[in-house]
Design a protein around this motif. Sequence first.
Motif, PDB file in Angstrom:
ATOM      1  N   ILE A  12       1.247  -1.423  -0.035  1.00  8.59           N
ATOM      2  CA  ILE A  12       0.216  -0.145  -0.004  1.00  8.59           C
ATOM      3  C   ILE A  12       0.429   1.284  -0.155  1.00  8.59           C
ATOM      4  CG2 ILE A  12       0.171   0.113   2.240  1.00  8.59           C
ATOM      5  CD1 ILE A  12      -2.666   1.336   0.070  1.00  8.59           C
ATOM      6  N   VAL A  13       2.237   0.915   0.226  1.00  7.76           N
ATOM      7  CA  VAL A  13       2.991   2.450   0.449  1.00  7.76           C
ATOM      8  C   VAL A  13       3.072   2.219  -0.571  1.00  7.76           C
ATOM      9  CG1 VAL A  13       4.905   3.601   1.465  1.00  7.76           C
ATOM     10  CG2 VAL A  13       3.358   1.903   3.326  1.00  7.76           C
ATOM     11  N   GLY A  14       4.025   0.880  -1.343  1.00  9.55           N
ATOM     12  CA  GLY A  14       5.022   1.780  -2.806  1.00  9.55           C
ATOM     13  C   GLY A  14       3.508   2.254  -3.290  1.00  9.55           C
ATOM     14  N   VAL A  15       2.445   1.511  -3.653  1.00  6.93           N
ATOM     15  CA  VAL A  15       1.280   1.567  -4.138  1.00  6.93           C
ATOM     16  C   VAL A  15       1.453   3.776  -4.119  1.00  6.93           C
ATOM     17  CG1 VAL A  15      -0.851   1.291  -5.706  1.00  6.93           C
ATOM     18  CG2 VAL A  15       1.117  -0.346  -4.971  1.00  6.93           C
ATOM     19  N   SER A  16       0.239   3.775  -3.542  1.00 13.36           N
ATOM     20  CA  SER A  16       0.459   5.576  -2.755  1.00 13.36           C
ATOM     21  C   SER A  16       1.707   6.084  -3.921  1.00 13.36           C
ATOM     22  CB  SER A  16      -0.115   5.004  -1.271  1.00 13.36           C
ATOM     23  OG  SER A  16      -0.937   4.796  -1.233  1.00 13.36           O
ATOM     24  N   VAL A  17       3.195   6.062  -3.010  1.00 13.09           N
ATOM     25  CA  VAL A  17       4.314   6.515  -3.371  1.00 13.09           C
ATOM     26  C   VAL A  17       3.814   6.256  -5.671  1.00 13.09           C
ATOM     27  CG1 VAL A  17       6.698   6.642  -3.823  1.00 13.09           C
ATOM     28  CG2 VAL A  17       5.533   6.697  -1.808  1.00 13.09           C
ATOM     29  N   ALA A  18       3.345   6.094  -5.719  1.00  7.65           N
ATOM     30  CA  ALA A  18       3.699   5.435  -7.549  1.00  7.65           C
ATOM     31  C   ALA A  18       2.813   6.488  -7.581  1.00  7.65           C
ATOM     32  CB  ALA A  18       3.680   4.173  -7.471  1.00  7.65           C
ATOM     33  N   LEU A  19       1.271   6.793  -6.929  1.00  7.59           N
ATOM     34  CA  LEU A  19       0.395   7.217  -8.179  1.00  7.59           C
ATOM     35  C   LEU A  19       0.910   8.808  -7.574  1.00  7.59           C
ATOM     36  CD1 LEU A  19      -2.767   4.906  -6.155  1.00  7.59           C
ATOM     37  CD2 LEU A  19      -2.312   5.911  -8.402  1.00  7.59           C
ATOM     38  N   HIS A  20       1.267   9.109  -5.814  1.00  9.32           N
ATOM     39  CA  HIS A  20       1.285   9.910  -6.650  1.00  9.32           C
ATOM     40  C   HIS A  20       2.533  10.980  -7.406  1.00  9.32           C
ATOM     41  CE1 HIS A  20      -1.829  11.479  -2.683  1.00  9.32           C
ATOM     42  NE2 HIS A  20      -1.545  10.457  -2.367  1.00  9.32           N
ATOM     43  N   LEU A  21       3.904   9.892  -7.435  1.00  6.28           N
ATOM     44  CA  LEU A  21       4.103  11.206  -8.639  1.00  6.28           C
ATOM     45  C   LEU A  21       3.790  10.866 -10.053  1.00  6.28           C
ATOM     46  CD1 LEU A  21       7.406   8.843  -6.761  1.00  6.28           C
ATOM     47  CD2 LEU A  21       7.426  11.030  -7.014  1.00  6.28           C
ATOM     48  N   GLY A 389       2.247   8.136   0.896  1.00  7.67           N
ATOM     49  CA  GLY A 389       2.719   8.522  -0.491  1.00  7.67           C
ATOM     50  C   GLY A 389       2.699  10.072  -1.180  1.00  7.67           C
ATOM     51  N   ARG A 390       1.632  10.997  -0.515  1.00  5.03           N
ATOM     52  CA  ARG A 390       1.826  11.996  -0.410  1.00  5.03           C
ATOM     53  C   ARG A 390       2.576  13.663   0.051  1.00  5.03           C
ATOM     54  NH1 ARG A 390      -2.458  16.559   1.789  1.00  5.03           N
ATOM     55  NH2 ARG A 390      -1.667  18.640   0.969  1.00  5.03           N
ATOM     56  N   LEU A 391       3.654  12.817   1.771  1.00  2.00           N
ATOM     57  CA  LEU A 391       4.669  13.973   1.740  1.00  2.00           C
ATOM     58  C   LEU A 391       5.281  13.511   1.260  1.00  2.00           C
ATOM     59  CD1 LEU A 391       5.757  15.210   4.082  1.00  2.00           C
ATOM     60  CD2 LEU A 391       5.572  13.145   5.261  1.00  2.00           C
ATOM     61  N   LEU A 392       6.084  11.787   0.347  1.00  2.00           N
ATOM     62  CA  LEU A 392       7.406  12.150   0.063  1.00  2.00           C
ATOM     63  C   LEU A 392       6.856  12.122  -1.894  1.00  2.00           C
ATOM     64  CD1 LEU A 392       9.929  10.387   0.452  1.00  2.00           C
ATOM     65  CD2 LEU A 392       8.733   8.734  -1.002  1.00  2.00           C
ATOM     66  N   ALA A 393       5.891  12.399  -1.891  1.00  2.00           N
ATOM     67  CA  ALA A 393       6.238  13.033  -3.329  1.00  2.00           C
ATOM     68  C   ALA A 393       6.129  14.266  -3.524  1.00  2.00           C
ATOM     69  CB  ALA A 393       5.032  12.443  -3.802  1.00  2.00           C
ATOM     70  N   GLU A 394       5.427  14.730  -2.710  1.00  2.00           N
ATOM     71  CA  GLU A 394       5.749  16.707  -2.540  1.00  2.00           C
ATOM     72  C   GLU A 394       7.469  17.073  -1.778  1.00  2.00           C
ATOM     73  OE1 GLU A 394       1.573  17.429  -0.222  1.00  2.00           O
ATOM     74  OE2 GLU A 394       3.157  17.462   0.793  1.00  2.00           O
ATOM     75  N   LEU A 395       8.066  15.676  -1.161  1.00  2.00           N
ATOM     76  CA  LEU A 395       9.110  16.252  -1.068  1.00  2.00           C
ATOM     77  C   LEU A 395      10.261  16.369  -2.869  1.00  2.00           C
ATOM     78  CD1 LEU A 395       9.938  14.699   2.284  1.00  2.00           C
ATOM     79  CD2 LEU A 395       9.707  17.543   2.155  1.00  2.00           C
ATOM     80  N   THR A 397       9.616  16.288  -5.314  1.00  2.00           N
ATOM     81  CA  THR A 397       9.457  17.410  -6.927  1.00  2.00           C
ATOM     82  C   THR A 397       9.462  19.310  -6.315  1.00  2.00           C
ATOM     83  OG1 THR A 397       6.626  17.206  -5.861  1.00  2.00           O
ATOM     84  CG2 THR A 397       7.722  16.296  -7.693  1.00  2.00           C
ATOM     85  N   GLY A 398       9.793  19.005  -5.082  1.00  2.00           N
ATOM     86  CA  GLY A 398      10.064  20.337  -4.189  1.00  2.00           C
ATOM     87  C   GLY A 398       9.245  21.196  -4.108  1.00  2.00           C
ATOM     88  N   GLU A 399       7.951  20.584  -3.930  1.00  2.00           N
ATOM     89  CA  GLU A 399       6.441  21.221  -3.096  1.00  2.00           C
ATOM     90  C   GLU A 399       6.750  21.354  -2.149  1.00  2.00           C
ATOM     91  OE1 GLU A 399       2.795  19.458  -4.561  1.00  2.00           O
ATOM     92  OE2 GLU A 399       3.947  17.901  -6.426  1.00  2.00           O
ATOM     93  N   THR A 400       5.933  22.537  -1.418  1.00  2.00           N
ATOM     94  CA  THR A 400       5.925  22.630  -0.016  1.00  2.00           C
ATOM     95  C   THR A 400       5.268  21.190   1.167  1.00  2.00           C
ATOM     96  OG1 THR A 400       6.002  24.829  -0.345  1.00  2.00           O
ATOM     97  CG2 THR A 400       5.381  24.124   1.669  1.00  2.00           C
ATOM     98  N   PRO A 401       5.345  20.381   1.723  1.00  2.00           N
ATOM     99  CA  PRO A 401       4.986  19.262   2.424  1.00  2.00           C
ATOM    100  C   PRO A 401       3.672  19.767   3.418  1.00  2.00           C
ATOM    101  CG  PRO A 401       7.176  19.852   2.815  1.00  2.00           C
ATOM    102  CD  PRO A 401       6.995  20.508   1.433  1.00  2.00           C
ATOM    103  N   PHE A 402       2.572  19.160   3.431  1.00  2.00           N
ATOM    104  CA  PHE A 402       1.653  19.225   4.309  1.00  2.00           C
ATOM    105  C   PHE A 402       2.090  19.283   5.278  1.00  2.00           C
ATOM    106  CE2 PHE A 402       0.520  14.627   3.517  1.00  2.00           C
ATOM    107  CZ  PHE A 402       0.291  14.308   4.611  1.00  2.00           C
ATOM    108  N   ALA A 403       2.866  18.250   5.604  1.00  2.00           N
ATOM    109  CA  ALA A 403       3.485  17.568   6.839  1.00  2.00           C
ATOM    110  C   ALA A 403       4.418  17.980   7.071  1.00  2.00           C
ATOM    111  CB  ALA A 403       2.487  16.069   7.352  1.00  2.00           C
ATOM    112  N   ASP A 404       4.885  18.358   8.324  1.00  2.00           N
ATOM    113  CA  ASP A 404       6.501  18.578   8.800  1.00  2.00           C
ATOM    114  C   ASP A 404       7.624  17.288   8.617  1.00  2.00           C
ATOM    115  OD1 ASP A 404       9.546  18.661   9.609  1.00  2.00           O
ATOM    116  OD2 ASP A 404       8.247  19.580  11.638  1.00  2.00           O
TER     117      ASP A 404
END
Length: 414
Positions: A12-21, A389-395, A397-404
């Motif tokens: 579930i973690v890897g699939v979520s990372v892939a989707l967000h990227l 997945g969202r947090l890692l994809a933001e990191l 791609t250089g986005e501002t992460p939604f969480a610290d």
Amino acid sequence: MTSEIFVLGAGIVGVSVALHLQERGRSVVLLDRNAPGEGASFGNAGLIERASVIPYAIPRDWRALLGHASNRNAAVRYDPAFLPRIAPWLLGYWRASHPDRLKKIASELLPLIEACLGEHERLVDAAGLSHLLRRDGWIEVVRSAATLEEAGRRSADMQATYGLASDVLDRQALTRLEPALRSAAIGGIHWRDPFTVSDPGALTKGYAALFEARGGTILREGVNHIAPEGAGWRIATENRSHSSAEVVVALGAYSNTLLSPLGYRIPLVAKRGHHMHFRPEGEATLRHSVLDEEIGYVLSPMTAGIRLTTGIELAAPDAPANRIQLDRAERRAREIFQLGMPVEDKPWLGLRPATPDMKPVIGPANRHPGLWLAFGHAHHGLTLGPATGRLLAELMTGETPFADPSPFDIGRFL
């Protein structure tokens, strides 16, 4: 094959990372020895746990500790020969379980947990998987008046501190929600925020199918090792190699296998968990997932039957599956619900990757550019997969992460 990013691990973690990227325009290959949704993503209790904002800690009460030390209960079992191998991890876990540290850890995890429902709902809607999701919470049952009184205080505290919606149930209210529960359950708490899933493996497979439908590639290959190559990475599998600009390691309990040769040694221990499905007896039905925390198991209505999921077993990851905890839990579960015959002949075994500070590792591997990490979610892999997945994809791609992201940085172990 050459791709911009390889994500290693199709849970579930890897699939979520892939989707967000992928949503951020990146070219992604998802690679795993097994099909998506196997391993711990297949065999959990199916709870998307918005209500569990306090991590599972080692109890400080001496009576609870003696109960665990007896090695006779259903909640925790250990192989005495295995404990010396994980002694430093256990000591770290004990220290992190101090009330002050536990409170801080909970606050660091809270942004991910608060995001879990919305991130899952978005993917469920996009993948057409709403038939797998129930949005009516789960029930924690209690067996004594004293425990019910304590549950009432805890419910009120969680509402006041974290805004969680819950109802304290006496026996009559519990019967209205779950008529088939037997009298050993005298009441409980209905935690109303969480979602539950009737087939966690199918949910992950459905997310993976969405990734493929959007143009992503999934390869069924086991990874032998990874190594820097030029400005990118070489991924060596069983019979060929691939090139990638960046790599994400999301292999759960097996992540150290790839990271150790690169000089990383994460204190990661696999909490073993078992499950079996049972047919209901007669006309009995179960509408909600039910946690019997005093004993240490969960009953969940699943597509395959009523899933009985055990607590924690600390033993060698490659030791055979066994029915020791399942048998203990089954005997007590039959006091609560009318379980019929088991559906399977053998129990399922999964590995929950856990760090001693109860937090996952999410972010860059700070010694190697282009290497990223996402593992160590323990009991909350299903819950936190899409938020991770969202947090890692933001990191990435250089986005501002939604969480610290700093509480999840690998640097805390190096």
